[in-house]
Design an enzyme around this catalytic site. Structure first.
Site, PDB file in Angstrom:
ATOM      1  N   LYS A 164     -87.642  83.427 -47.142  1.00  8.13           N
ATOM      2  CA  LYS A 164     -87.334  83.826 -45.769  1.00  8.13           C
ATOM      3  C   LYS A 164     -87.209  85.347 -45.663  1.00  8.13           C
ATOM      4  CE  LYS A 164     -84.786  79.706 -44.239  1.00  8.13           C
ATOM      5  NZ  LYS A 164     -83.460  79.218 -43.785  1.00  8.13           N
TER       6      LYS A 164
ATOM      7  N   GLU B 287     -84.585  70.689 -53.583  1.00  6.07           N
ATOM      8  CA  GLU B 287     -83.848  71.845 -53.100  1.00  6.07           C
ATOM      9  C   GLU B 287     -82.442  71.884 -53.690  1.00  6.07           C
ATOM     10  OE1 GLU B 287     -84.794  73.602 -49.058  1.00  6.07           O
ATOM     11  OE2 GLU B 287     -82.743  72.917 -48.693  1.00  6.07           O
TER      12      GLU B 287
ATOM     13  N   HIS C 130    -104.011  52.056 -53.820  1.00  8.35           N
ATOM     14  CA  HIS C 130    -105.430  52.398 -53.745  1.00  8.35           C
ATOM     15  C   HIS C 130    -105.639  53.902 -53.816  1.00  8.35           C
ATOM     16  CE1 HIS C 130    -106.458  48.225 -52.712  1.00  8.35           C
ATOM     17  NE2 HIS C 130    -105.304  48.238 -52.068  1.00  8.35           N
TER      18      HIS C 130
ATOM     19  N   LYS D 152     -79.221  75.807 -37.740  1.00 18.10           N
ATOM     20  CA  LYS D 152     -77.831  76.067 -38.097  1.00 18.10           C
ATOM     21  C   LYS D 152     -77.372  77.428 -37.582  1.00 18.10           C
ATOM     22  CE  LYS D 152     -74.746  75.919 -42.115  1.00 18.10           C
ATOM     23  NZ  LYS D 152     -74.649  75.572 -43.547  1.00 18.10           N
TER      24      LYS D 152
ATOM     25  N   GLU E  78     -89.147  80.163 -38.011  1.00 19.13           N
ATOM     26  CA  GLU E  78     -90.092  79.156 -37.551  1.00 19.13           C
ATOM     27  C   GLU E  78     -89.565  78.410 -36.329  1.00 19.13           C
ATOM     28  OE1 GLU E  78     -90.286  79.029 -42.166  1.00 19.13           O
ATOM     29  OE2 GLU E  78     -88.797  79.421 -40.605  1.00 19.13           O
TER      30      GLU E  78
ATOM     31  N   GLY F 236     -77.956  72.109 -44.955  1.00 15.62           N
ATOM     32  CA  GLY F 236     -79.092  71.663 -44.155  1.00 15.62           C
ATOM     33  C   GLY F 236     -79.606  70.292 -44.529  1.00 15.62           C
ATOM     34  N   ARG F 237     -79.789  70.042 -45.832  1.00 12.81           N
ATOM     35  CA  ARG F 237     -80.361  68.757 -46.243  1.00 12.81           C
ATOM     36  C   ARG F 237     -79.352  67.623 -46.170  1.00 12.81           C
ATOM     37  NH1 ARG F 237     -80.109  72.594 -49.875  1.00 12.81           N
ATOM     38  NH2 ARG F 237     -78.959  72.396 -51.833  1.00 12.81           N
TER      39      ARG F 237
END
Length: 547
Positions: free
Chosen positions: A495, A353, A384, A206, A212, A267-268
């Protein structure tokens, strides 16, 4: 001052929890043969069965009253109309505008944002069609064969999940890779399989400042120049989805290949914007539009349906019942569809978030539980692995089962086994294994709640509707809890401290706590001391001269 836990409706729900504590879900069905019909709902290609919940008719009525007495109608209208509801960041929340297929304007601060959204869609269309057709060429004239999306969080999870979910719609000559982890092993593994001449990188960030993502992008650019040659055109192989056009251009990306979006895109919730470029490349722009269509139809349902027939509202209220009145700490997402294997991770970010908050919109501490811990994986594997705890353990975990009904040609027997396993598990969680009142210490107690969400078929449109459904569910819960679902100060804190540790590693490490100082000392032993700042330009000049 209004206090949620002191409201009449909240207190009534507390009493109902005590009154119904010993009820069994199976007995609700015995008392009401029409329970499945009255507690199921279809919206487009999605069918929701919420009858297997520890919820009596009286409880459901009171939950609906809780929604009626909340600010839901007002906040929902504000969100769709572009009012500022992200109060801490002073922004509107308009992911719904990104998939708005209506004809009317949408005004934000006196400006109609729809023309900009239409221009952005057109830019996505032109570029995706050029790459998919082979018209877009790399630096030496070859067509693109591999697409690498470099992002993290919402810039990775949404597009990654959607591209994998819609694998059968993918362009047959394009391969897609997603790099998010700052661990160098991640990008190194991806790059080792690629040819720089036929690889396109999408830098999805953004602000074009996420640590990262930028580190991975710089590594990818360095790899490209080392293998394609120092004079190879970076602009033919790198594009960006970002709000920071200038920073993207300084990186080496052509201005016309910066796919912009806006500060009001969280963002999400960003996969509906230019962050969805990998989806458009994978399934085609028409497929991307189908996703928007499915989400738009769910938006309209959420806006217009009464609460008692509103799928996102009902799912939100069921969640509130378990979180606030039944003591549930977690929510399991269990897709019985391998194509949806990354959906739990996507929904984990969306929910945790958004509603992982301990203060209300006025900054006051809340005295009730908010968002659950969301987790899960595909059902066949889960049977399982963790299902044993769900059947017999001490944790109380509501489950969302999700599946598509239509089998792949030639795989009908597999799909039938998949769906029957899911139905068997949902039944077993509710019924348990106790027979005739016998007290067998090794039996499964049952009375464990679940919803079942069925897609007619896993198509782009139905996937869009499914994602929008969960977005609105999370929003409704945030409104009732009176929290801001659209900021993420905890993420920002991490951050900021990471940046401080990186920049103050040597000179000011004593500013941190003793544990962090000790760990930094161990870290420093494995890395050379950073060069003094004044020597770096000279060294760069020396390298240029030698080359």
């Amino acid at each position: 001052m209004f206090q949620l836990t002191r409201s009449i409706t909240w207190q009534a729900l507390r009493r109902l929890q005590a009154d119904t504590a010993n009820d069994r879900i199976a007995d609700y069905f015995a008392a009401d043969p029409q329970r499945f019909d009255t507690m199921s709902l279809r919206v487009g290609g999605l069918f929701l069965d919420y009858s297997k919940h520890h919820i009596s008719r009286a409880v459901l009525d009171k939950l609906l009253e809780l929604a009626d007495h909340s600010a839901l109608v007002q906040r929902r209208a504000q969100m769709f109309s572009g009012d500022i509801i992200n109060v801490t960041e002073d922004r509107p929340v308009l992911h719904t505008a990104l998939r708005n297929l209506g004809e009317g304007p949408l005004w934000v601060d006196g400006q109609d944002v729809m023309p900009e959204i239409h221009r952005s869609r057109e830019q996505l269309r032109r570029f995706s069609e050029a790459v998919r057709s082979g018209e877009w060429k790399g630096h030496d004239g070859q067509r693109i064969k591999d697409v690498v999306n470099i992002g993290i969080g919402g810039s990775d999870l949404g597009p990654n999940m959607a591209c994998r979910a819609l694998l059968k719609y993918r362009h047959p000559e394009l391969n897609f890779h997603f790099v998010s982890n700052v661990d160098g092993a991640h990008i190194q593994k991806v790059l080792s399989r690629l040819d720089p001449a036929t690889t396109l990188f999408i830098v999805s960030t953004k602000t074009f400042s996420t640590q990262e993502t930028l580190l991975n992008a710089k590594t990818a650019r360095r790899w490209f120049l080392e293998h394609a040659g120092p004079d190879a055109d970076v602009g033919a192989h790198f594009v960006a989805a970002s709000t920071n056009r200038q920073a993207a251009m300084e990186f080496g990306i052509r201005e016309e290949n910066v796919f912009e979006f806006w500060a009001w895109v969280g963002g999400r919730y960003s996969m509906w914007s230019s962050i969805g470029l990998p989806i458009a490349l994978a399934v085609g722009f028409d497929g991307f539009l189908e996703m928007l269509q499915g989400a738009y139809e769910m938006d309209q349902h959420f806006l217009t349906a009464p609460n008692e027939a509103n799928m996102p509202v009902l799912m939100a209220l069921i969640g509130i019942w378990y979180i606030n009145f039944q003591g549930a700490e977690t929510q399991a997402i269990v897709p019985y569809d391998q194509a949806l294997h990354q959906l739990p991770a996507f929904l984990q970010q969306l929910d945790m978030e958004s509603n992982g908050k301990s203060v209300d919109i006025f900054g006051r501490p809340v005295d009730y539980k908010t968002g659950p811990i969301v987790w899960g994986q595909t059902g066949s594997n889960g049977q399982h692995a963790f299902f044993q705890l769900l059947h017999q353990g001490t944790r109380y975990v509501p489950i969302d089962f999700i599946a598509s009904l239509k089998p792949e040609p030639g795989m009908e027997d597999h799909h039938f086994a998949l769906l029957t396993n899911m139905l068997a598990q949902a039944n077993a969680f509710m019924e348990g294994s106790q027979k005739g009142g016998e007290l067998d210490p090794y039996s499964c107690p049952g009375n464990r709640p679940s919803s079942t969400l069925l897609l007619d078929e896993l198509t782009p449109k139905n996937l869009g509707a499914l994602i929008a459904l969960y977005e609105h569910k999370v929003f409704v819960q945030g409104v009732i809890w009176n929290i801001n679902s659209f900021d993420q100060w905890g993420v920002q804190l991490g951050k900021r401290i990471a940046g401080e540790i990186s920049s103050r590693l040597d000179a000011h490490s004593q500013d941190f706590d003793a544990s962090t100082q000790g760990l930094l000392k161990l870290v420093r032993e494995h890395f050379p001391a950073p060069e003094p700042a004044e020597t770096k330009p000279a060294k760069r000049e020396k390298r240029k001269a030698s080359s």
